[in-house]
Structure formats: structure tokens, C-alpha cells
Design a protein around this motif. Structure first.
Motif, PDB file in Angstrom:
ATOM      1  N   PRO A 199       4.125   0.937  -3.426  1.00 13.12           N
ATOM      2  CA  PRO A 199       3.713   0.018  -4.500  1.00 13.12           C
ATOM      3  C   PRO A 199       4.768  -0.156  -5.586  1.00 13.12           C
ATOM      4  N   LEU A 212      -1.333  -3.805  -2.664  1.00 11.73           N
ATOM      5  CA  LEU A 212      -1.360  -3.110  -3.951  1.00 11.73           C
ATOM      6  C   LEU A 212      -2.782  -2.724  -4.363  1.00 11.73           C
ATOM      7  N   SER A 213      -3.772  -3.586  -4.008  1.00 10.49           N
ATOM      8  CA  SER A 213      -5.156  -3.313  -4.424  1.00 10.49           C
ATOM      9  C   SER A 213      -5.724  -2.077  -3.748  1.00 10.49           C
ATOM     10  N   ARG A 214      -5.079  -1.615  -2.677  1.00  6.68           N
ATOM     11  CA  ARG A 214      -5.562  -0.414  -1.987  1.00  6.68           C
ATOM     12  C   ARG A 214      -4.803   0.837  -2.397  1.00  6.68           C
ATOM     13  N   ARG A 264      -3.624  -5.441 -11.254  1.00  5.47           N
ATOM     14  CA  ARG A 264      -4.627  -6.211 -12.001  1.00  5.47           C
ATOM     15  C   ARG A 264      -4.038  -6.722 -13.316  1.00  5.47           C
ATOM     16  N   LYS A 288      -3.003   0.004  -8.241  1.00  6.82           N
ATOM     17  CA  LYS A 288      -3.827  -1.214  -8.258  1.00  6.82           C
ATOM     18  C   LYS A 288      -4.110  -1.694  -9.678  1.00  6.82           C
ATOM     19  N   ASP A 300       0.829  -1.204   0.000  1.00  9.63           N
ATOM     20  CA  ASP A 300       0.000   0.000   0.000  1.00  9.63           C
ATOM     21  C   ASP A 300       0.865   1.257   0.000  1.00  9.63           C
ATOM     22  N   PRO A 325      -9.940  -8.843  -0.520  1.00 10.47           N
ATOM     23  CA  PRO A 325     -10.071  -7.427  -0.913  1.00 10.47           C
ATOM     24  C   PRO A 325     -11.483  -6.891  -0.693  1.00 10.47           C
TER      25      PRO A 325
END
Length: 878
Positions: free
Chosen positions: A497, A522-524, A532, A528, A494, A555
Motif C-alpha cells: 500500500p 488499498l481498501s483491504r 479514504r 485503507k 493490498d 468493495p
């Protein structure tokens, strides 16, 4: 004996011609007493004002003769007979050559039988065990070695083949024999273990031989009374003299023996006919004990230096730790405490000496153990403070522990490691702050983790990648080991990244396992979309499928399409673990997607796993069943698929039951049908040996199933027609655990079957009742059965069995008490207006009276025999 001809010619005795019977000694004594009583008490002369008191004394004396002399004499005669039979059985084996006959045994069944008879009938009767011990030892060793070369052969019986005796069973009974003789020759006993252990073929064999080593080397009270630590001194000397070639194969034995030598407690047992007493005390300090402990520590230190793996070092530390503990349940002297403190100090100094060569995992565990030693040393009882020798030893130990702490914590790599990995961490405040509890540790660790995240920069990224890979290589079977490490990676993904994205291209096998935590971070963050894209590329390459599936459980923004794509890739790649994980995610995130995930993920994953007969999906799907509704949302066809996949599941335990409970809330009849399928499956060749169609107990499933008693009974009635031979123990047990007590609806249903007039219905109800333990709530149905049957119907005997069943009882007279209680429960039947029921009750009560009398006599006899076999309490003698 048999009746003589002059008796059997009489009509009243003709039926007993050619019949043999046993007349017990007690019977003869009772007969003699009866003859005397008949001639005196029962032929009482007319006494009017003359001899009344004397006759009362005669009656009292007759009772005393029976109670004080004849009954004990019978028990004593029985003891003589039992001992003589033991002697005869032992003599038979002895005359056949004893253990020498083992050489002629051609399989392990015969070998086990001979060893068992020797242990039971011959060994306890030897007059001079010392003289025969070498031959016994040699024969037992040879038997074990020969057994290891002999395949297990079934035991053929008229009822079919039984499993033959295994090598493990031979080793078990051989160890029993050696254990009984272990103090005859301590050195030879140890040599025997050393000879047998390296050739052990299974963990069960090794476990039994290690148990033998433990019993040989422990501080045993009766031995200590006579010889002090002689056994321990002999064993340590034997170990010191072992060749280096033997050390590797005997390490577990040596660790077990040396740990027992270093323990500070002496134990023993004593017993009587009614109790076993466990004795525990502290060992008494002596020059011999001090030397034995010092030598044992020296051997263990040398074994530690030669250890090749962390597992071996961990085993050595476990043995060494025995030298650092004080007696738990016994008072001990200052001299013993001083010895323990000095031994502990020596061990800590050794750990400091070798610290630079130890792994971070090892140092972490040692520091954790030393913290508790430090706290114990600091908080010693105040009565030891006045002893100068104790004070000096405590001070030396404290200095040694702090020296170890300071040395290992100068290594920054170690400090980072223990912050990120494991749960045996020790942070600086813990040393002096007694209030530094779990919450304080967690807060301190969280603060340090945040600081470490800030330390990761572009210029130190490579250094940190090496640290992360080192942390990831930690071997552990406990997920809690990596909680903080995963949290760190999530925060790093987070906050940094760009660095984590670089790491994704440089993952090795160990660090790749923590990819879910990186993806969560990473998704936050701001990158992000890059994460993906990386995932999409991996799916095309069918790479990291298990990690991607695991990531999708957590997530906030759930991507159902990504989960479905991961599942499809896993199925194409035949990655069953990834399929299992995806199925578990579908169950956990079912409500996070409109329309759910049943058709798109759960059912396809289940279908794939069932083609492999892989029932591990239960472990992935059972968690927190009440927090989601996937199993409650299944269509009837989908319920059939799920239940069908569980038919071959070996045991219905808590995990599978939670799934069944969720289904039963909406489809209870299908769950009952499912148990019928399991009963039929259990009769097929596919069912494994330990397959259990019906669980022993239920935790929650009985609640929804108990709402449909008519359906349960009707289906059980059909099962009874299919296979009535084991109904009571299988299908009947299912009903008893669904309905631990009869509801009004269930009782009326059973009564309606009894009143149907169909004999099969009555037999079904009786078999069902036998699944219970004769509880009083069965009585109304039992009365209905009695009323429905003719007075001479054989099925009434089955009703007797239902009513007399007790379940588990305790104590010498447990059955007596249980039958008396049952008698009081049946007595109200005598006031029933129905003649059949009153007649049955009268007969049943007579049966109970006979059983009470028989159990009373049997219990008294067993109690008296135990007194003669095991001895009475001292205050009861005479």
C-alpha cells in the motif's frame, strides 16, 4: 384488344363496350385446344364394341398435346415476349444516348434511374462489350464524381416527399456495372477503383469499392480455367508500379487486393432454376502463381515498413496472414503446401528482422499467431512426411518461429507486459504442452502475477511506475484486455500500500483509469484510512469522480454515504458519465444498504440524466436484474419516473426489457400504460425516424403482462379509438406478442366484445385478429363474429382476410400447401349447427379453392419461366 362493334351491340356484351383486355398467348393456345377437344372428345360418338381403344388413345393424345406441347409452347412464347420487352427497353435507353445522357442529369435521382436502367436493360444486351467498355467506364466514373458534388434531393410524389437517392446508392449501382465488366480490362478496372476510392465520402462508399476490389482480385474458377493466375499477376504488377504518393490513400484497396492474391483457394458458382452451387478448390501451383505470391509479399513488407501506426501495421499483417493458410475445404498438392510453407517462413523471418522496432502490443499478437502456425506445422498430416522438400520447408519454418520467440522474450519489459495486459498472451509451456489449456494459462498467469507483485519494492518503484504507465497506454475497446492488469494493481494495493499511495500522486491520464483497482486493493490493506482520506480530498476537488464511482461497485464494505457524495459532486460538476456510473452502482448495491439507494442515489441520478434526455442509464442499470430488487422496490411514483424516462427510448430491446420485466412483476398495468404513452409519442415530432413504439418481439416481458388480459384488451380498445389506421401493425402486434396463443380468459373477453352489439367493438376484434397469422385458435372468435354480423356485412371480408393469412411460407408451392391446410381447418365449420357459419364456410372454402388454383398456376408458371431464364439441371434436359 377490344370487342368489335358487332359483339358489343348484343345485350350480353354491351357492358364490355370500350373495355380493353389482354389476351395472353397461352390463352389462345388453350382456346385452340378447347375447340379441338369440343369437336372430338365432348362430341364423342356412340361407340358400342367399335373403336373404343382408338378413342381412348385420342383422349390420351389430347392430354399429351396440352401437357407436352401447348403448355411448354406458351412458356416459350412468354420467354420470347419477355426477352423482346427487355430488348425494347434497352433499345429505348440506347437510342437516348445510353450513359452519355448522364451528363444531362441535374440530380442524383435522375442519375440513379439512368444507371439502373442501363445496368438492367442495356448492359446485358451489348453484342461487343469490349468496344464500348472505355466509354462505359468513363461515363460511370464521371457519374460518381458528379454525384459526390450533388446534394441529395427528395423525390416528390402525390403522397408526399420520399428520400432521394444518395451518393452511396449511386456508387453502389456504379460498382455493380463495373463489377459485371471487371474482366473486360483488368488494368482499367483496377485504375477505376484507384481513381474513385480516394474521393469516397463515407464508410459505406469505401466498403462498396473495397468489395469491388475484392471481386476483381479473387481467384475466380472460370477465369482460372482459361488463364490461371493472370488477373492476380496483372494486379500485383500494377500495385508495384504505383507512385508513392498514391499509397497512403489506397492502402485499404491494396491490402484487400493483395490478400486475395495470397489466398490459396479458387472459388466460383454455377446455378440453375432451382439451385446455386458454390465451388471451392485449391489453386494450382505454377511459376506464375509463385511469382505473384512472392511479389505480393514483397509489396506488403514494404508497406509494413512505411506504416506509421499500429492500426496500419495490423492491416498489413492481416493481408500477409493470407499467405500462411492452407486451403480449408479442398485437397491440395504438396507443391502448393511447399509454397505456403516457404512464404510463411519468409514472413516470420521478416517479423524477426523488424522485432526490435515493434510495440509490445504488436509483438504479443504476432507471437500468438506464430504459436498456432508452429502447432499446425508440427501436426502436419503424416502423408507429407515422405516428401523431402516438404520436410525441409517444415524444418526451416519451425526454426524461424522459434528464433522469433527467443528474440522477443529476451526483453523483460515485453515479458512483463504480456503477463499483465491482453488475452493474446503466449507463455512458455504453450509451445510444447498440447494440454496447456485455458485453465493452465490462467493458473500460470496468476502465479507470474504474484511473483511480479513481490518484485515491486521501494528501490524499484519508479521503474515499475513507468512499466504500469506503459501498460495503461494500451489502446483497446475490450475490457478483457486489462483484467489481469487490474488484478495486479489490486494485489499490489493490498500487499504494497505504501508504494501504491505514492503512485496516486503521480497518475497520468491513462493510469488514472485504473484507479478503481488500486482503491480496491488499498481498501483491504492496512492503509485503507489513508485511501479514504485521499478519496475525500478528490471529492472536494471534484477529481477522479468516474473512477471513484466505479470503485464503489466492488468493495466488500459498501459506503452508501460515499456513493451519495460522489453523485452530488458529479451532478455539481456536470459529469454525466460519473452520474451514469453512480446510478449503475446504486442498482447493483441496492440490497447492500439498509433502506436501499433509490431515494438517495438512483432517483436523483435519473432525474439529472433526464434533464439531458440521456437514456444511456439503461446500459448502466440493466445487468443481472434478477439478482437485485431495486426495480421491484420502486414506489408507484418512482415507477412512473422510470417509465417516463423510457418513453422516448428508441427501441425496447433486451436491456430495457429486463428493466420493464422487473417492474411488470409488481406493476403490470403501468407497463401496459407505458406502451400507450409510446404509441402517442410516436405521433409527435420528437419521435426520431427509426423510433419503434412497440418491439418486434419480447423475451420475458410477456409473462407478467399476460396475467392481465382484461386490462390489456380494454386499454387496446381505447388505443383503437385513438388511431385505428395502424392499430394492426402497432398496438395489435403488442397483443399478439403478449399472447402468442389465446388463453381462455382472453378468448372470453374478445367474445364478450363481439356480443356487445357495438360495431366498433367488432371492428376492434377483427383488427386485433389480423395481427396473427390465421392460426386455428382464432376460429372460435371468428365464428362468433360471423354469427354476430348480417350475411352481407362487408366486415365478413375482413374475417376472410384473418383466416387466409399465412405468415411466412417457403418453396415454390408454399402458398398452395398453406391454403390446403387452411381448407382442412375450415371444413369442420360445415357441420356447425348455425346456418350463418355454415354459409360463410361454404363461401370461404370456394374462395380458398380459387386461391389454391391461382397459386398453383402462378407457381407452375414462375417455375417454368425460371427454367427458361436460368437453365435446368443437366439430367433434366430433354
Amino acid at each position: 384488344m377490344a370487342l368489335k362493334e358487332n359483339r358489343t351491340t348484343l345485350p350480353e356484351y354491351a357492358l364490355f363496350r370500350d373495355m380493353w383486355c389482354e389476351v395472353q398467348v397461352q390463352t389462345s393456345l388453350n382456346h385452340a385446344w378447347s375447340e379441338m377437344a369440343h369437336d372430338t372428345i365432348y362430341k364423342k360418338p356412340k361407340i358400342e364394341g367399335f373403336g373404343g381403344k382408338l378413342f381412348q388413345s385420342i383422349e390420351k393424345r389430347m392430354q399429351t398435346i396440352m401437357r407436352k406441347f401447348l403448355l411448354p409452347a406458351g412458356y416459350e412464347f412468354q420467354k420470347v415476349l419477355d426477352d423482346f420487352e427487355r430488348l425494347s427497353a434497352g433499345k429505348e435507353v440506347f437510342d437516348q444516348g445510353g450513359l452519355e445522357a448522364l451528363a444531362d442529369c441535374d440530380d442524383n435521382n435522375a442519375r440513379h434511374d439512368l444507371l439502373e436502367r442501363f445496368a438492367k436493360s442495356v448492359l446485358p444486351i451489348y453484342d461487343d462489350v469490349q468496344s464500348v467498355y472505355p466509354d462505359v467506364r468513363a461515363s460511370v466514373i464521371a457519374a460518381v464524381k458528379e454525384a459526390r458534388k450533388t446534394p441529395t434531393r427528395p423525390i416528390e410524389t402525390p403522397f408526399g416527399a420520399l428520400s432521394g437517392h444518395s451518393v452511396e446508392q449511386i456508387v453502389d449501382i456504379a460498382a455493380d456495372i463495373l463489377e459485371k465488366l471487371r474482366y473486360v480490362d483488368v488494368e482499367a478496372a483496377f485504375d477505376t477503383i484507384c481513381e474513385l476510392f480516394p474521393g469516397a465520402q463515407s464508410d459505406e462508399e469505401r466498403k462498396r469499392l473495397l468489395q469491388l476490389a475484392e471481386h476483381l482480385s479473387k481467384h475466380e474458377l472460370e477465369v482460372w480455367k482459361q488463364a490461371g493466375p493472370l488477373v492476380q499477376s496483372i494486379l500485383v504488377k500494377k500495385i508495384q508500379d504505383l507512385d508513392d504518393e498514391l499509397l497512403d490513400s489506397l492502402r485499404p484497396v491494396l491490402f484487400k487486393v493483395l490478400a486475395e492474391v495470397l489466398k490459396p483457394e479458387v472459388t466460383g458458382t454455377s446455378s440453375t432454376y432451382k439451385s446455386v452451387t458454390f465451388h471451392t478448390g485449391a489453386v494450382q501451383t505454377s511459376e506464375a502463381l509463385t511469382h505473384a505470391r512472392a511479389d505480393a509479399i514483397g509489396v506488403l513488407k514494404e508497406l509494413y515498413r512505411k506504416a506509421r501506426t499500429d492500426a496500419e501495421r495490423r492491416a498489413v499483417r492481416g493481408a500477409l496472414s493470407a499467405a500462411t493458410v492452407t486451403p480449408h475445404n479442398a485437397e491440395y498438392s504438396n507443391a502448393l503446401l511447399k509454397t505456403i510453407l516457404e512464404n510463411t517462413c519468409e514472413i516470420v523471418n521478416f517479423y524477426t528482422e523488424i522485432a526490435d522496432s515493434q510495440s509490445h502490443e504488436t509483438l504479443q499478437r504476432i507471437e500468438h499467431d506464430l504459436l498456432w502456425l508452429y502447432r499446425r506445422n508440427r501436426d502436419m498430416p503424416t502423408d507429407t512426411a515422405t516428401d523431402p522438400a516438404i520436410a525441409e520447408a517444415r524444418e526451416s519454418l519451425t526454426k524461424s518461429i522459434l528464433a522469433f520467440r527467443d528474440r522477443i522474450n529476451t526483453d523483460r519489459g515485453f515479458v512483463v507486459y504480456k503477463t499483465l495486459v491482453g488475452f493474446d498472451f503466449v507463455f512458455p509451456p504453450a509451445w510444447e504442452n498440447v494440454d496447456f489449456d485455458v485453465d493452465g494459462e490462467q493458473a500460470y498467469r496468476e502465479e507470474r502475477i504474484q511473483e511480479l507483485v513481490e518484485e515491486v519494492r521501494e528501490e524499484s518503484a519508479d521503474e515499475w511506475l513507468a512499466i504500469l504507465k506503459r501498460c495503461a497506454r494500451t489502446e483497446s475497446e475490450d475490457g478483457a484486455t486489462f483484467q489481469s492488469f487490474g488484478h495486479f494493481l489490486e494485489l499490489l494495493g493490498d500487499a504494497k500500500p505504501q508504494i501504491v499511495l505514492q503512485y496516486l500522486d503521480r497518475l497520468d491520464g491513462s493510469l488514472a483509469n485504473f484507479l478503481p483497482a488500486m482503491l480496491c486493493g488499498l481498501s483491504r490493506g492496512q492503509r485503507k484510512d489513508d485511501a479514504r482520506k485521499r478519496i475525500a480530498r478528490w471529492l472536494k476537488e471534484k477529481a477522479h469522480l468516474q473512477q471513484i464511482a466505479t470503485y464503489l461497485r466492488t468493495p466488500e464494505e459498501f459506503d452508501a454515504g460515499l456513493l451519495q457524495g460522489t453523485l452530488n459532486a458529479a451532478i455539481e460538476n456536470d459529469d454525466d458519465v460519473a452520474v451514469l456510473i453512480a446510478l449503475g452502482v446504486a442498482v447493483a448495491r441496492h440490497k447492500d444498504h439498509p433502506g436501499g439507494l433509490i431515494d438517495t442515489v438512483f432517483i436523483p441520478a435519473l432525474s439529472h440524466l433526464m434533464t439531458k434526455k440521456d437514456s444511456r442509464w439503461v446500459n448502466a442499470a440493466w445487468h443481472d436484474p434478477n439478482k437485485h430488487s431495486l426495480f421491484r422496490d420502486l414506489t408507484p411514483q418512482q415507477v412512473d419516473a422510470v417509465l417516463g424516462s423510457l418513453v422516448s427510448y428508441p427501441h425496447i430491446e433486451y436491456r430495457s426489457e429486463t428493466i420493464l420485466t422487473s417492474i411488470a412483476d409488481s406493476c403490470p398495468k403501468k407497463v401496459i400504460d407505458f406502451f400507450g404513452q409510446r404509441l402517442r409519442f410516436s405521433e409527435t415530432a420528437e419521435a426520431k425516424e427509426k423510433y419503434e413504439a412497440i418491439p418486434f418481439d419480447l423475451h420475458k416481458l410477456h409473462e407478467p403482462l399476460s396475467k392481465i388480459p382484461d386490462y390489456v384488451v380494454d386499454l387496446s380498445r381505447a388505443w383503437f379509438d385513438e388511431n385505428d389506421s395502424l392499430f394492426t401493425y402497432r398496438a395489435g402486434r403488442l397483443i399478439s406478442i403478449i399472447f402468442p396463443r389465446f388463453s381462455q380468459q382472453l378468448q372470453e373477453k374478445l367474445m364478450s366484445l363481439v356480443r356487445s352489439g357495438e360495431r366498433q367493438d367488432v371492428e376492434f376484434v377483427i383488427n386485433l385478429l389480423r395481427s396473427y397469422h390465421g392460426e386455428a385458435f382464432l376460429h372460435d372468435v371468428c365464428k362468433e363474429i360471423v354469427e354476430a354480423l348480417p350475411p352481407d356485412d362487408p366486415l365478413l371480408e375482413e374475417v376472410d382476410i384473418v383466416l387466409v393469412s399465412t405468415g411466412v411460407v417457403s418453396g415454390e408451392f408454399g402458398f398452395v400447401a398453406a391454403y390446403k391446410r387452411k381448407k382442412s381447418e375450415i371444413e369442420p365449420w360445415l357441420t356447425d349447427k348455425r346456418e350463418k357459419i355454415k354459409a360463410f364456410a361454404e363461401r370461404h372454402l370456394r374462395t380458398l379453392d380459387r386461391q389454391i388454383a391461382a397459386e398453383q398456376r402462378g407457381s407452375e408458371q414462375r417455375l417454368e419461366q425460371r427454367k427458361r431464364d436460368y437453365g435446368e439441371e443437366p439430367d433434366e434436359e430433354g
